[in-house]
Scaffold this motif. Structure first.
Motif, PDB file in Angstrom:
ATOM      1  N   LEU A   1       0.817  -1.218   0.000  1.00  0.00           N
ATOM      2  CA  LEU A   1       0.000   0.000   0.000  1.00  0.00           C
ATOM      3  C   LEU A   1       0.849   1.266   0.000  1.00  0.00           C
ATOM      4  N   GLY A   2       2.122   1.149   0.368  1.00  0.00           N
ATOM      5  CA  GLY A   2       2.974   2.326   0.453  1.00  0.00           C
ATOM      6  C   GLY A   2       2.760   3.135   1.716  1.00  0.00           C
ATOM      7  N   THR A   3       2.074   2.541   2.692  1.00  0.00           N
ATOM      8  CA  THR A   3       1.832   3.212   3.960  1.00  0.00           C
ATOM      9  C   THR A   3       1.475   2.165   5.012  1.00  0.00           C
ATOM     10  N   CYS A   4       1.352   2.615   6.243  1.00  0.00           N
ATOM     11  CA  CYS A   4       0.923   1.761   7.355  1.00  0.00           C
ATOM     12  C   CYS A   4       0.377   2.697   8.432  1.00  0.00           C
ATOM     13  N   LYS A   5      -0.117   2.128   9.528  1.00  0.00           N
ATOM     14  CA  LYS A   5      -0.701   2.964  10.578  1.00  0.00           C
ATOM     15  C   LYS A   5       0.342   3.889  11.203  1.00  0.00           C
ATOM     16  N   HIS A   6       1.608   3.473  11.242  1.00  0.00           N
ATOM     17  CA  HIS A   6       2.657   4.312  11.837  1.00  0.00           C
ATOM     18  C   HIS A   6       2.950   5.534  10.961  1.00  0.00           C
ATOM     19  N   VAL A   7       3.020   5.321   9.654  1.00  0.00           N
ATOM     20  CA  VAL A   7       3.215   6.441   8.720  1.00  0.00           C
ATOM     21  C   VAL A   7       2.013   7.372   8.790  1.00  0.00           C
ATOM     22  N   MET A   8       0.814   6.807   8.807  1.00  0.00           N
ATOM     23  CA  MET A   8      -0.403   7.620   8.884  1.00  0.00           C
ATOM     24  C   MET A   8      -0.436   8.443  10.167  1.00  0.00           C
ATOM     25  N   TYR A   9      -0.037   7.836  11.269  1.00  0.00           N
ATOM     26  CA  TYR A   9      -0.003   8.543  12.551  1.00  0.00           C
ATOM     27  C   TYR A   9       1.003   9.690  12.498  1.00  0.00           C
ATOM     28  N   ALA A  10       2.209   9.414  12.004  1.00  0.00           N
ATOM     29  CA  ALA A  10       3.240  10.453  11.916  1.00  0.00           C
ATOM     30  C   ALA A  10       2.806  11.573  10.971  1.00  0.00           C
ATOM     31  N   LEU A  11       2.179  11.214   9.882  1.00  0.00           N
ATOM     32  CA  LEU A  11       1.706  12.217   8.924  1.00  0.00           C
ATOM     33  C   LEU A  11       0.615  13.088   9.539  1.00  0.00           C
ATOM     34  N   ARG A  12      -0.304  12.468  10.274  1.00  0.00           N
ATOM     35  CA  ARG A  12      -1.358  13.249  10.940  1.00  0.00           C
ATOM     36  C   ARG A  12      -0.764  14.228  11.941  1.00  0.00           C
ATOM     37  N   ARG A  13       0.230  13.772  12.700  1.00  0.00           N
ATOM     38  CA  ARG A  13       0.901  14.660  13.662  1.00  0.00           C
ATOM     39  C   ARG A  13       1.628  15.791  12.942  1.00  0.00           C
ATOM     40  N   ALA A  14       2.303  15.469  11.835  1.00  0.00           N
ATOM     41  CA  ALA A  14       3.010  16.510  11.073  1.00  0.00           C
ATOM     42  C   ALA A  14       2.021  17.545  10.536  1.00  0.00           C
TER      43      ALA A  14
END
Length: 121
Positions: free
Chosen positions: A82-95
């Motif tokens: 998928l090119g993403t995961c929950k950790h990337v999504m979490y970090a992106l939301r925080r950013a």
């Protein structure tokens, strides 16, 4: 008009990917995680994201807003395509909540060379 078997398979694969993305997005929102930035002045840096459930930590390298631009060291990222995961999504939301839209529009610029060597399989 009948849909070809190939088109039906493709549509099913897209539907499954969308469902997988929604599931990971929900987990990124609901699960307790801690995040630590390697460089607080920019969104495009490495983060350590630690799960509140398991206590496991993963390295998230934020390099852009689109799937596939960033990287996570978790097993799910390596296998889900998928090119993403929950950790990337979490970090992106925080950013997104920390940095201005202008800062997020500035592209990632590599500062130095890094080498990733995979662990034993």
């Amino acid at each position: 008009m009948a849909l070809s078997a190939e088109l039906l398979q493709r549509l099913h694969r897209i539907h499954r990917q969308l469902s997988d993305l929604r599931e990971r997005q929900e987990r990124a929102k609901k699960e307790r995680m801690k995040i630590k930035s390697a460089s607080a002045g920019t969104p495009w840096t490495d983060y350590t994201v630690t799960s509140g459930l398991s206590g496991k930590s993963y390295r998230v390298s934020m390099r852009g807003l689109s799937p596939g631009e960033s990287y996570c060291s978790c097993p799910d990222y390596r296998t889900n395509t998928l090119g993403t995961c929950k950790h990337v999504m979490y970090a992106l939301r925080r950013a997104k909540s920390t940095f201005s839209p202008a800062a997020l529009r500035r592209p990632y610029r590599r500062q130095d060379v890094s080498v990733h060597t995979p662990g034993p399989t």
